[in-house]
Design a protein around this motif. Structure first.
Motif: not given
Length: 99
Positions: A1-9, A75-89
């Motif tokens: 699944s792709g990445a999403s963006y949020t600013t919600d604390h 989630k990762t492509a394999g359905g695992e909980k994903s830790n992928f994150n990046k802090i962007v402007k």
């Protein structure tokens, strides 16, 4: 699944805590009251020794002052909980949404 963006604390905090991540700053990037470059610190990952834990309040102050957003993946492509994150402007994100 792709990445999403949020600013919600609340969402960011919950997302991080579900993964055992702590609010952190990169050592040597701040000064005085400024925590410097912020990151989410996941236990056992590459940031060890380079990051210092800060409070969520400090983290979110920096996050909002610098108009940042969190790019994250549930989630990762394999359905695992994903830790992928990046802090962007936020401006990068908004440009991407409209462009």
């Amino acid at each position: 699944s792709g990445a999403s963006y949020t600013t919600d604390h609340d969402f960011i905090r919950k997302w991080a805590e579900e993964r055992g991540a702590k609010p952190a700053a990169v050592k040597g990037t701040g000064g005085g009251d400024d925590p410097g470059i912020i990151r989410l610190d996941f236990p056992g990952f590459s940031g060890e020794g380079k990051l210092e834990e800060i409070s969520w309040d400090e983290w979110f102050d920096k996050f909002d002052d610098n108009e940042l957003a969190l790019l994250y993946q549930e989630k990762t492509a394999g359905g695992e909980k994903s830790n992928f994150n990046k802090i962007v402007k936020r401006s990068t994100v908004e440009h991407r949404k409209t462009g």
